[in-house]
Motif scaffolding. Structure first.
Motif, PDB file in Angstrom:
ATOM      1  N   ASP A 191      15.706  43.164  64.695  1.00  0.00           N
ATOM      2  CA  ASP A 191      16.929  42.175  64.172  1.00  0.00           C
ATOM      3  C   ASP A 191      17.108  42.367  62.573  1.00  0.00           C
ATOM      4  N   GLU A 192      18.577  42.421  62.360  1.00  0.00           N
ATOM      5  CA  GLU A 192      18.763  42.647  60.961  1.00  0.00           C
ATOM      6  C   GLU A 192      19.058  41.329  60.158  1.00  0.00           C
ATOM      7  N   LYS A 193      19.304  40.063  60.782  1.00  0.00           N
ATOM      8  CA  LYS A 193      19.571  39.009  60.078  1.00  0.00           C
ATOM      9  C   LYS A 193      19.068  37.706  60.529  1.00  0.00           C
ATOM     10  N   TYR A 194      18.565  36.814  59.812  1.00  0.00           N
ATOM     11  CA  TYR A 194      18.354  35.729  60.481  1.00  0.00           C
ATOM     12  C   TYR A 194      19.045  34.438  59.938  1.00  0.00           C
ATOM     13  N   LYS A 195      19.926  33.680  60.611  1.00  0.00           N
ATOM     14  CA  LYS A 195      20.718  32.532  60.387  1.00  0.00           C
ATOM     15  C   LYS A 195      20.220  31.375  59.667  1.00  0.00           C
ATOM     16  N   VAL A 196      20.805  31.188  58.488  1.00  0.00           N
ATOM     17  CA  VAL A 196      20.197  30.085  57.906  1.00  0.00           C
ATOM     18  C   VAL A 196      21.173  28.845  58.280  1.00  0.00           C
ATOM     19  N   THR A 197      20.319  27.983  59.415  1.00  0.00           N
ATOM     20  CA  THR A 197      21.225  26.986  60.008  1.00  0.00           C
ATOM     21  C   THR A 197      21.778  26.024  59.034  1.00  0.00           C
ATOM     22  N   GLY A 198      23.100  25.705  59.497  1.00  0.00           N
ATOM     23  CA  GLY A 198      23.904  24.698  58.375  1.00  0.00           C
ATOM     24  C   GLY A 198      24.392  25.311  57.301  1.00  0.00           C
ATOM     25  N   THR A 199      24.425  26.722  57.157  1.00  0.00           N
ATOM     26  CA  THR A 199      25.067  27.115  55.801  1.00  0.00           C
ATOM     27  C   THR A 199      25.591  28.612  56.241  1.00  0.00           C
ATOM     28  N   ARG A 200      26.568  29.076  55.448  1.00  0.00           N
ATOM     29  CA  ARG A 200      27.036  30.391  55.696  1.00  0.00           C
ATOM     30  C   ARG A 200      26.277  31.447  55.117  1.00  0.00           C
ATOM     31  N   TYR A 201      24.922  31.403  55.012  1.00  0.00           N
ATOM     32  CA  TYR A 201      24.230  32.446  54.579  1.00  0.00           C
ATOM     33  C   TYR A 201      23.137  32.879  55.710  1.00  0.00           C
ATOM     34  N   HIS A 202      22.856  34.254  55.552  1.00  0.00           N
ATOM     35  CA  HIS A 202      21.677  34.683  56.445  1.00  0.00           C
ATOM     36  C   HIS A 202      20.771  35.306  55.769  1.00  0.00           C
ATOM     37  N   LEU A 203      19.538  35.196  56.145  1.00  0.00           N
ATOM     38  CA  LEU A 203      18.288  36.313  55.483  1.00  0.00           C
ATOM     39  C   LEU A 203      18.386  37.615  56.176  1.00  0.00           C
ATOM     40  N   PRO A 204      18.173  38.731  55.297  1.00  0.00           N
ATOM     41  CA  PRO A 204      17.955  39.961  55.906  1.00  0.00           C
ATOM     42  C   PRO A 204      16.589  39.944  56.798  1.00  0.00           C
ATOM     43  N   ALA A 205      16.484  40.721  57.830  1.00  0.00           N
ATOM     44  CA  ALA A 205      15.262  40.371  58.540  1.00  0.00           C
ATOM     45  C   ALA A 205      14.719  42.107  58.709  1.00  0.00           C
ATOM     46  N   ALA A 206      13.648  41.870  59.646  1.00  0.00           N
ATOM     47  CA  ALA A 206      12.766  43.044  59.857  1.00  0.00           C
ATOM     48  C   ALA A 206      13.573  44.422  60.114  1.00  0.00           C
ATOM     49  N   GLY A 207      14.649  44.446  60.564  1.00  0.00           N
ATOM     50  CA  GLY A 207      15.578  45.459  61.150  1.00  0.00           C
ATOM     51  C   GLY A 207      16.024  46.149  59.960  1.00  0.00           C
ATOM     52  N   ILE A 208      16.236  45.375  58.654  1.00  0.00           N
ATOM     53  CA  ILE A 208      16.723  46.086  57.555  1.00  0.00           C
ATOM     54  C   ILE A 208      15.662  46.882  57.154  1.00  0.00           C
ATOM     55  N   LEU A 209      14.269  46.641  57.115  1.00  0.00           N
ATOM     56  CA  LEU A 209      13.349  47.401  56.411  1.00  0.00           C
ATOM     57  C   LEU A 209      13.116  48.535  57.232  1.00  0.00           C
ATOM     58  N   VAL A 210      13.032  48.214  58.794  1.00  0.00           N
ATOM     59  CA  VAL A 210      12.909  49.413  59.915  1.00  0.00           C
ATOM     60  C   VAL A 210      13.846  50.602  59.399  1.00  0.00           C
ATOM     61  N   LYS A 211      15.121  49.983  59.399  1.00  0.00           N
ATOM     62  CA  LYS A 211      16.337  51.213  59.339  1.00  0.00           C
ATOM     63  C   LYS A 211      16.098  51.946  57.949  1.00  0.00           C
ATOM     64  N   THR A 212      15.891  51.010  56.695  1.00  0.00           N
ATOM     65  CA  THR A 212      15.344  51.804  55.569  1.00  0.00           C
ATOM     66  C   THR A 212      14.470  53.001  55.788  1.00  0.00           C
ATOM     67  N   ILE A 213      13.339  52.771  56.396  1.00  0.00           N
ATOM     68  CA  ILE A 213      12.502  53.897  56.578  1.00  0.00           C
ATOM     69  C   ILE A 213      12.622  54.929  57.529  1.00  0.00           C
ATOM     70  N   GLU A 214      13.514  54.335  58.723  1.00  0.00           N
ATOM     71  CA  GLU A 214      13.991  55.419  59.275  1.00  0.00           C
ATOM     72  C   GLU A 214      14.922  56.325  58.803  1.00  0.00           C
ATOM     73  N   ASN A 215      15.798  55.926  58.054  1.00  0.00           N
ATOM     74  CA  ASN A 215      16.679  56.688  57.355  1.00  0.00           C
ATOM     75  C   ASN A 215      16.242  57.497  56.361  1.00  0.00           C
ATOM     76  N   ALA A 216      15.058  57.153  55.701  1.00  0.00           N
ATOM     77  CA  ALA A 216      14.285  57.872  54.606  1.00  0.00           C
ATOM     78  C   ALA A 216      13.461  58.751  55.282  1.00  0.00           C
TER      79      ALA A 216
END
Length: 323
Positions: A191-216
């Motif tokens: 999962d790359e993002k976690y929606k912040v309910t009631g806002t237009r924002y989202h939090l970067p999630a575990a998938g972002i870190l996984v992809k970073t290490i996978e790319n590296a």
């Protein structure tokens, strides 16, 4: 036949309940919501109890990589969800059980939360790397003289989940361990993002870190959470769960619904979480085979609507009596 996804009605629900013996329920956005995940969806605990009373096996399945099975069990009790501890499958629990089943005896270098570490340590496996990490001095020199890099020769796996303490130093150590082809690379979820309910924002999630290490590292991880089939394989091995007799209820197309369709389960999307009906219907015109597998069979506004449909005949009869 209506175009997919179809709005579930009383007849389709009754037919479905006659076909299934198992229900898999996602948690965030399905059973509860809110910043702390403590806002229970209307009638959700009652639904779980009703399904159990009908003889259905009910399991909670979640990709949350920060909480243990025990913490989920305690939360369910406080929110009035009557679910057995071993019927709660979180991504950290799947990781720990996988390592146990392959008789893993080395240490784990963890890019993840204390909860993930606790789950792994519970099966007798030592974790290092939890919390802030710092490589002193020049990182280049540390790499050139590996004795100052601080690598533990007993590490045999790198496990990656959500980690608020993630930094470049952790990335360097993770990629250094994974330079050994015999070192396992496991991920809780993508999962790359976690929606912040009631806002237009989202939090970067575990998938972002996984992809970073996978790319590296140019190495793909073995993923434990949805839509990976590892979670389903465990249910199949331990409880004899059959996909054609299983309904999965979720709010996310690329995890819950994709898992269900990949396995051949019945799929129900609820619109109380991460996905809109428009987003689900847009996938019916795509040529992408992966996105085609994310189209649910049915949809409802929320899980409580299942009880509304079940109670329809009674409500109708009472209305007739009143008139």
């Amino acid at each position: 036949m209506d175009s997919l996804p179809m709005s579930m009605d009383r007849d389709s629900l009754q037919q479905l309940l006659g076909e299934i013996d198992t229900v898999l329920l996602d948690c965030d956005g399905v059973l509860w919501q809110g910043a702390e995940g403590m806002d229970v969806m209307p009638r959700a605990p009652e639904l779980v109890g009703r399904l159990q009373a009908m003889g259905k096996n009910v399991f909670l399945i979640t990709n949350n990589s920060t909480k243990t099975q025990d913490s989920y069990y305690d939360k369910c009790r406080s929110l009035r969800f009557n679910v057995d501890r071993d019927h709660i499958l979180s991504a950290p629990y799947i990781v720990a059980q996988y390592l146990k089943e392959i008789n893993f005896t080395k240490k784990v270098y963890l890019v993840g939360s204390p909860g993930l570490a606790q789950e792994i340590q519970k099966v007798g496996i030592q974790c290092i790397g939890v919390g802030p990490e710092r490589i002193e001095g020049s990182i280049y020199n540390a790499m050139a003289h590996s004795s100052t890099l601080g690598l533990d020769p007993n590490v045999g796996a790198v496990v990656v989940g959500f980690d608020r303490e993630f930094n470049y130093d952790k990335l360097v150590r993770a990629t250094s361990y994974l330079a050994d082809p015999d070192c396992l690379f496991l991920a809780t979820n993508l999962d790359e993002k976690y929606k912040v309910t009631g806002t237009r924002y989202h939090l970067p999630a575990a998938g972002i870190l996984v992809k970073t290490i996978e790319n590296a590292t140019q190495r793909p991880p073995r993923v434990m959470g949805k839509p990976s089939l590892n979670m389903f394989y465990m249910l199949q091995a331990r409880y004899g769960v059959q996909p054609e007799k299983t309904l999965i209820i979720g709010d996310t197309l690329h995890t819950d619904i994709l898992l269900g369709n990949e396995c051949g389960m019945w799929t129900l999307l609820v619109l109380s979480g991460a996905t809109t009906l428009q987003e689900a219907r847009q996938l019916t015109t795509t040529q992408d085979p992966i996105k085609q597998k994310q189209v649910p069979l049915f949809y409802l506004q929320s899980v409580g609507d299942i009880l509304t449909l079940l109670d329809e005949p009674l409500n109708h009869h009472l209305n007739e009596q009143q008139h």
